[in-house]
Design a protein around this motif. Structure first.
Motif, PDB file in Angstrom:
ATOM      1  N   HIS A 102       0.833  -1.200   0.000  1.00  0.00           N
ATOM      2  CA  HIS A 102       0.000   0.000   0.000  1.00  0.00           C
ATOM      3  C   HIS A 102       0.873   1.258   0.000  1.00  0.00           C
TER       4      HIS A 102
ATOM      5  N   HIS B   3      -2.334  -1.353  -5.677  1.00  0.00           N
ATOM      6  CA  HIS B   3      -3.019  -1.739  -4.435  1.00  0.00           C
ATOM      7  C   HIS B   3      -4.498  -1.366  -4.452  1.00  0.00           C
ATOM      8  N   LEU B   4      -4.927  -0.569  -5.412  1.00  0.00           N
ATOM      9  CA  LEU B   4      -6.313  -0.120  -5.472  1.00  0.00           C
ATOM     10  C   LEU B   4      -7.222  -1.078  -6.231  1.00  0.00           C
TER      11      LEU B   4
ATOM     12  N   THR C 166      -8.260  -4.201  -5.786  1.00  0.00           N
ATOM     13  CA  THR C 166      -9.081  -5.095  -4.939  1.00  0.00           C
ATOM     14  C   THR C 166      -8.972  -6.564  -5.329  1.00  0.00           C
TER      15      THR C 166
END
Length: 302
Positions: A113, A119-120, A122
């Protein structure tokens, strides 16, 4: 008689062989004074501890030191060292050990992160080309991209690449027990500046790799580019770094002839503002004001 370039010994720019303009003032010397005054003003205003090196191209193509402020202090590099990681990976590509279209897998356990985009998502499981990974790492300062680079170019390999080019303090920190993971380590203002100068000179990686890297250094954070036009932004390549109270920015401003007219490295530590990673951090505000002035001075040099 009205003075003309011919009657004064000046060339068509109004600058004579000594570098003085029609008023007898050396434009480069004047630019150096303006930049030094601005640096003193902005660093005082922002506060904190600064480490910096700024050079301005002379008429013969050499670079004149304008600002040298604790340039040899070893400091946390933060994301500035992502540029060093990228060059190490591209060096392996230049040698044929890797390919830009070679893929690595983005698995959930490798996602980190912070800055970036991976990292966005999901959900993960993508096959990413190294070209994609390097683009995310340099343009968006993606933290996961460093781990993905580590799959094909370990921390010790990055450090060997840097040591072979006589960088003494610019190092990543390999994670204990896992050479494929690395922390971003350390550098100095002088070595960060030299890395950029070697990059634009074409002595770090191949010409094609150099063009690729420079094309990516126009994104992520406004920084010095905050109050520039679109065309001016394209003349400014920079890499931003932030960690705890540190806010860094290093880069190159190009002249009308596409040569490296100015190279800068700014490293700053301002306790009490580590929570603010935005544009209102005093160090970042100082970068923006300095960036505008630096580019204006580059423009005045022609």
């Amino acid at each position: 008689m009205i003075a003309t370039p011919e009657s004064t010994g000046a060339d068509s720019t109004g600058v004579d062989s000594t570098g003085a303009d029609s008023t007898g003032v050396d434009p480069l010397a004047r630019a150096c004074r303006q930049i030094r005054r601005a640096y003193q003003r902005e660093t005082t205003r922002a506060g904190g501890t600064w480490n910096a090196l700024v050079t301005l191209a002379d008429r013969d193509g050499s670079h004149r030191v304008v600002i040298e402020d604790k340039a040899d202090d070893v400091v946390p590099a933060a994301s500035v060292n992502k540029l060093a990681v990228a060059c190490a990976v591209l060096h392996k590509i230049d040698r044929g050990a890797l390919r830009l279209d070679q893929t690595v897998e983005l698995t959930p356990e490798i996602v980190l992160h912070g800055d970036g985009i991976y990292h966005l998502q999901t959900v993960w499981g993508d096959r990413l080309t190294l070209a994609n990974v390097l683009t995310a790492m340099l343009m968006l300062s993606d933290n996961t991209a460093v781990r993905l680079c580590g799959l094909v170019c370990t921390g010790p390999e990055v450090n060997e690449y840097l040591a072979a080019r006589d960088f003494r303090h610019t190092r990543v920190q390999p994670a204990p027990g896992n050479p494929h993971r690395m922390f971003l380590g350390t550098t100095t203002a002088r070595e960060a500046h030299r890395l950029l100068r070697m990059l634009v000179a074409g002595t770090l990686i191949s010409p094609a790799a150099t063009r690729f890297v420079l094309s990516l250094l126009h994104g992520f954070s406004d920084g010095v580019r905050r109050t520039m036009s679109s065309d001016e932004r394209l003349r400014t390549a920079s890499k931003y770094g932030a960690d705890d109270d540190w806010r860094h920015e290093v880069g190159v401003m190009f002249g009308d002839d596409s040569s490296a007219a100015l190279i800068f490295s700014f490293f700053g530590d301002l306790p009490g503002h580590g929570h603010n990673f935005g544009a209102t951090n005093p160090l970042v505000e100082a970068h923006a004001r300095l960036g505008r002035l630096l580019l204006d001075e580059v423009g005045r040099q022609g």
